[in-house]
Scaffold this active site. Structure first.
Site, PDB file in Angstrom:
ATOM      1  N   TYR A 228       1.404   4.306  -5.086  1.00 49.69           N
ATOM      2  CA  TYR A 228       1.953   3.643  -4.097  1.00 49.69           C
ATOM      3  C   TYR A 228       1.076   3.661  -3.263  1.00 49.69           C
ATOM      4  CZ  TYR A 228       2.941  -0.575  -1.227  1.00 49.69           C
ATOM      5  OH  TYR A 228       3.149  -1.654  -0.034  1.00 49.69           O
TER       6      TYR A 228
ATOM      7  N   SER B  37       0.019   0.397   4.060  1.00 46.15           N
ATOM      8  CA  SER B  37       1.915   0.536   4.162  1.00 46.15           C
ATOM      9  C   SER B  37       1.820   1.739   5.072  1.00 46.15           C
ATOM     10  CB  SER B  37       2.501   0.687   2.702  1.00 46.15           C
ATOM     11  OG  SER B  37       3.680   0.704   2.729  1.00 46.15           O
TER      12      SER B  37
HETATM   13  P1  NAD Z   1       4.900 -10.337  -2.032  1.00 47.76           P
HETATM   14  O1  NAD Z   1       5.791  -9.758  -3.717  1.00 47.76           O
HETATM   15  O2  NAD Z   1       5.997 -11.077  -1.550  1.00 47.76           O
HETATM   16  O3  NAD Z   1       3.464 -10.895  -2.211  1.00 47.76           O
HETATM   17  C1  NAD Z   1       2.457 -10.517  -3.169  1.00 47.76           C
HETATM   18  C2  NAD Z   1       1.645 -11.463  -3.494  1.00 47.76           C
HETATM   19  O4  NAD Z   1       0.237 -11.084  -4.474  1.00 47.76           O
HETATM   20  C3  NAD Z   1       2.285 -12.390  -4.999  1.00 47.76           C
HETATM   21  O5  NAD Z   1       2.288 -13.865  -3.915  1.00 47.76           O
HETATM   22  C4  NAD Z   1       1.624 -11.900  -5.797  1.00 47.76           C
HETATM   23  O6  NAD Z   1       1.632 -13.080  -6.833  1.00 47.76           O
HETATM   24  C5  NAD Z   1       0.182 -11.654  -5.707  1.00 47.76           C
HETATM   25  N1  NAD Z   1      -0.372 -10.725  -6.112  1.00 47.76           N
HETATM   26  C6  NAD Z   1       0.237 -10.301  -6.477  1.00 47.76           C
HETATM   27  N2  NAD Z   1      -0.548  -9.319  -7.763  1.00 47.76           N
HETATM   28  C7  NAD Z   1      -2.139 -10.162  -7.866  1.00 47.76           C
HETATM   29  C8  NAD Z   1      -2.883  -9.705  -8.413  1.00 47.76           C
HETATM   30  N3  NAD Z   1      -4.081  -8.860  -9.166  1.00 47.76           N
HETATM   31  N4  NAD Z   1      -4.441 -10.542  -7.969  1.00 47.76           N
HETATM   32  C9  NAD Z   1      -3.593 -11.914  -6.947  1.00 47.76           C
HETATM   33  N5  NAD Z   1      -2.836 -11.782  -6.508  1.00 47.76           N
HETATM   34  C10 NAD Z   1      -1.588 -10.917  -6.728  1.00 47.76           C
HETATM   35  O7  NAD Z   1       4.684  -9.420  -1.427  1.00 47.76           O
HETATM   36  P2  NAD Z   1       5.040  -8.417   0.177  1.00 47.76           P
HETATM   37  O8  NAD Z   1       5.925  -8.124   0.730  1.00 47.76           O
HETATM   38  O9  NAD Z   1       4.676 -10.202   1.140  1.00 47.76           O
HETATM   39  O10 NAD Z   1       3.215  -8.331   0.119  1.00 47.76           O
HETATM   40  C11 NAD Z   1       2.520  -8.121   0.491  1.00 47.76           C
HETATM   41  C12 NAD Z   1       0.898  -7.639   0.851  1.00 47.76           C
HETATM   42  O11 NAD Z   1       2.079  -6.117   2.071  1.00 47.76           O
HETATM   43  C13 NAD Z   1       1.460  -6.229  -0.036  1.00 47.76           C
HETATM   44  O12 NAD Z   1      -0.456  -5.501   0.147  1.00 47.76           O
HETATM   45  C14 NAD Z   1       2.257  -5.206   0.211  1.00 47.76           C
HETATM   46  O13 NAD Z   1       2.075  -4.006  -0.836  1.00 47.76           O
HETATM   47  C15 NAD Z   1       2.210  -5.099   2.040  1.00 47.76           C
HETATM   48  N6  NAD Z   1       3.110  -4.350   2.056  1.00 47.76           N
HETATM   49  C16 NAD Z   1       4.655  -4.931   1.685  1.00 47.76           C
HETATM   50  C17 NAD Z   1       5.725  -4.557   3.135  1.00 47.76           C
HETATM   51  C18 NAD Z   1       7.113  -4.806   2.682  1.00 47.76           C
HETATM   52  O14 NAD Z   1       8.145  -3.775   3.269  1.00 47.76           O
HETATM   53  N7  NAD Z   1       7.031  -5.870   2.255  1.00 47.76           N
HETATM   54  C19 NAD Z   1       5.631  -3.346   3.631  1.00 47.76           C
HETATM   55  C20 NAD Z   1       4.520  -2.331   3.545  1.00 47.76           C
HETATM   56  C21 NAD Z   1       3.523  -2.772   2.708  1.00 47.76           C
END
Ligand code: NAD
Length: 249
Positions: free
Chosen positions: A155, A140
């Site tokens: 985080y 991130s």
């Molecule tokens: P999201 O919440 O839509 O999806 C996350 C998914 O991870 C969910 O389906 C959840 O059930 C699954 N998950 C959580 N804990 C788990 C576990 N222990 N085992 C298996 N699955 C698990 O989130 P997103 O925004 O699509 O995020 C995806 C990735 O991108 C994450 O790693 C997040 O940190 C990263 N990210 C997101 C953003 C943003 O702004 N959305 C920015 C930077 C990084």
């Protein structure tokens, strides 16, 4: 087709508006077969079915090492190969340093960092034996700029740990023709913020984004596609920023 005949595991791909789901869809459009791996079995299977025929949905908590090993064994049984792993599962919490409890620390570090290690450990022996593979680790922009967007300091620390882990694995497994790269998204409109991102916060964040919009899951999915495919065949240990210019360094 960029991923014809390839098998890709995408962790955390059940979330409807998430980066994992968008990545899985982008891969299917390029000929890949997908394994959706997520916490809830029914949701993982529904997400796999939504992608079309021939994909697999599995329940696994990435913080549980044995669950990761078992899931990878099932993928091997079904497909006999694993070409791509997208370490996408992640959670965040918008809290400040002095409020981080031991439980907060464990939850956030475990899913983001331990989970990335455990899934990579489960898949790497397969890729090493195949002498091919591409792993993408979801970090991130919070790791690079010390948070200040949504997630707390724990985080930022977990996602910075992911960058170090990805680079170290890239160094170790390069000789086996396994590439490991990282992606650092900015603010992407998904459900990870769980309704806690207010309109006022969005307006404030937009002021710092030269491209003047928040990111879509598809923006990140396209970069994962590049890193997963042979288009990036001479890239390993790199970090690609997907943040609309929020961090230019
Ligand atoms: P999201 O919440 O839509 O999806 C996350 C998914 O991870 C969910 O389906 C959840 O059930 C699954 N998950 C959580 N804990 C788990 C576990 N222990 N085992 C298996 N699955 C698990 O989130 P997103 O925004 O699509 O995020 C995806 C990735 O991108 C994450 O790693 C997040 O940190 C990263 N990210 C997101 C953003 C943003 O702004 N959305 C920015 C930077 C990084």
């Amino acid at each position: 087709m960029l991923l014809d005949g390839k098998v890709a595991i995408v962790t955390g791909a059940a979330s409807l508006r998430g980066i994992g789901r968008a990545t899985a869809k982008a891969f299917v459009a390029q000929g890949a077969r997908i394994v959706v791996l997520d916490l809830d079995e029914a949701q993982a299977q529904a997400a796999a079915a939504d992608l079309g025929q021939g994909h697999l949905g599995l329940r696994a908590d990435v913080t549980d090492r044995q669950a990761c090993v078992d899931a990878v064994a099932k993928v091997q049984e079904q497909f006999g190969q694993i070409d791509i792993l997208i370490n996408n599962a992640g959670i965040t919490q918008p809290i400040k340093t002095l409020d981080i409890s031991p439980a907060n620390y464990e939850a956030v570090l475990d899913v983001n960092l331990r989970g990335t290690l455990y899934m990579s450990q489960a898949v790497l022996p397969v890729m090493r034996a195949q002498r091919r593979g591409s792993i993408v680790c979801m970090s991130s922009v919070s790791a690079q700029r010390g948070g200040g967007i949504f997630g707390g300091p724990h985080y930022s620390a977990a996602k910075a740990g992911v960058l170090g882990l990805a680079r170290a694995m890239a160094r170790e497994f390069g000789p086996d023709n396994v590439r490991v790269n990282a992606v650092t998204p900015g603010l992407i409109q998904t459900d990870i913020t769980a309704g806690k991102l207010t309109d006022a916060m969005k307006v404030d964040i937009l002021k710092g984004i030269p491209l003047n919009r928040l990111g879509d899951a598809q923006d990140v999915a396209n970069v994962c596609l590049f890193l997963a495919s042979d288009l990036s065949s001479y890239l390993t240990g790199v970090t690609l920023d997907v943040n609309g210019g929020m961090l230019i360094h």
